[in-house]
Design a protein around this motif. Sequence first.
Motif, PDB file in Angstrom:
ATOM      1  N   HIS A  17       2.264   0.616  -9.222  1.00 26.15           N
ATOM      2  CA  HIS A  17       0.855   0.844  -8.879  1.00 26.15           C
ATOM      3  C   HIS A  17       0.752   1.770  -7.667  1.00 26.15           C
ATOM      4  CE1 HIS A  17      -3.398  -0.453  -8.047  1.00 26.15           C
ATOM      5  NE2 HIS A  17      -3.012  -0.198  -6.811  1.00 26.15           N
ATOM      6  N   GLU A  18       1.537   1.500  -6.650  1.00 28.71           N
ATOM      7  CA  GLU A  18       1.476   2.315  -5.437  1.00 28.71           C
ATOM      8  C   GLU A  18       2.000   3.728  -5.692  1.00 28.71           C
ATOM      9  OE1 GLU A  18      -0.285   1.289  -3.173  1.00 28.71           O
ATOM     10  OE2 GLU A  18      -0.345  -0.826  -3.740  1.00 28.71           O
ATOM     11  N   PHE A  28       0.841  -1.198   0.000  1.00 22.23           N
ATOM     12  CA  PHE A  28       0.000   0.000   0.000  1.00 22.23           C
ATOM     13  C   PHE A  28       0.873   1.244   0.000  1.00 22.23           C
ATOM     14  CE2 PHE A  28       0.591  -0.907   4.532  1.00 22.23           C
ATOM     15  CZ  PHE A  28       0.805   0.342   5.094  1.00 22.23           C
ATOM     16  N   ALA A  29       0.253   2.354  -0.370  1.00 20.91           N
ATOM     17  CA  ALA A  29       0.888   3.672  -0.285  1.00 20.91           C
ATOM     18  C   ALA A  29       0.054   4.534   0.641  1.00 20.91           C
ATOM     19  CB  ALA A  29       0.992   4.313  -1.666  1.00 20.91           C
ATOM     20  N   ILE A  68      -3.293  -3.144  -2.195  1.00 19.57           N
ATOM     21  CA  ILE A  68      -3.384  -3.330  -3.639  1.00 19.57           C
ATOM     22  C   ILE A  68      -4.433  -4.366  -4.008  1.00 19.57           C
ATOM     23  CG2 ILE A  68      -1.550  -5.082  -3.738  1.00 19.57           C
ATOM     24  CD1 ILE A  68      -0.746  -3.832  -6.454  1.00 19.57           C
ATOM     25  N   VAL A  72       5.680   4.117   0.906  1.00 16.88           N
ATOM     26  CA  VAL A  72       5.285   2.869   0.257  1.00 16.88           C
ATOM     27  C   VAL A  72       5.641   1.733   1.198  1.00 16.88           C
ATOM     28  CG1 VAL A  72       5.766   1.290  -1.650  1.00 16.88           C
ATOM     29  CG2 VAL A  72       5.554   3.732  -2.093  1.00 16.88           C
ATOM     30  N   HIS A 132      -0.706   5.754  -7.237  1.00 18.21           N
ATOM     31  CA  HIS A 132      -1.635   6.272  -6.229  1.00 18.21           C
ATOM     32  C   HIS A 132      -1.103   7.582  -5.645  1.00 18.21           C
ATOM     33  CE1 HIS A 132      -4.855   3.446  -5.883  1.00 18.21           C
ATOM     34  NE2 HIS A 132      -4.106   2.425  -5.530  1.00 18.21           N
TER      35      HIS A 132
END
Length: 285
Positions: free
Chosen positions: A132-133, A100-101, A248, A111, A136
């Motif tokens: 992906h993170e 996750f971020a 995610i 991150v 975000h």
Amino acid sequence: MTNQLKTAALLAALSGLLIAISHLVIRGAGGLIIGLILAAVTNLFAWYQSDKIALGAYHASEISPQAAPGLYRMVERLSQRANLPMPRVYIVPSQNANAFATGRDPEHAAVAVTEGILDILPEEELEGVIAHELTHIANRDTLTQAVAATIAGAIAYLGQMLSYSLWFSGSRNDRGNPLGIIATIILAPLAATIIQLAISRTREFSADAGAARLTRNPRALAQALQRLESTAEQTPIRANPAFEPLLIINSLSGKFLGDLFSSHPATEDRIAALLKLEQQLITGY
């Protein structure tokens, strides 16, 4: 409709719901405006402290470049490619494979990845997850989620105040139809939650697409999502369910909840979108 327009429409719907329930409450009790302000301030404080709260919830530990050089260099390389400040990097002590971020803006971002995701993903798939993170962070999705959480929290607070006014008000006639008020008390917070989760699902598609463009390898992220989905139920991650939208992928299978109550889109839909994007990148269309 683009993901940005969907997000704007959902935030507008959430705001409209807040205005509607505020009208019901404030009409008979103007002093509750103070309560609304307090609820907003509380949620705003939570947003400013969101990184500390989320990282603490998952017992994440910040790492140095020497502690995990491969991971650190990967985050650094992708951050430079995305023109982002280097975020802090954390590892979560869990065998659940996730990431996750968090942080209120790119200058205050972090991150985090679990030990489990480092164990099961090959390098190119892990790169897709990190991208992906970072997307975000670049899209300021943590801000979007904070706004959604603030409004949804205010709606829940007003619903609670409305229930108090229904049961303890000296004159129910001033409050309107009691059955209508009860329906509002129950349905407004439920609707707010559904809209908040819909915003989360929309932002996931955008982050997937951004990661695919950043790495130029949509298939790697698609394969990572498939791998993460297959292992999600084996080792659940322990934390407050309120932080589920940050991850995610759902840390537990959400099939029994249905799409409305899932914080993430169906993994097969995300994979299909990524593979479609792969074809677009190959053909140029």
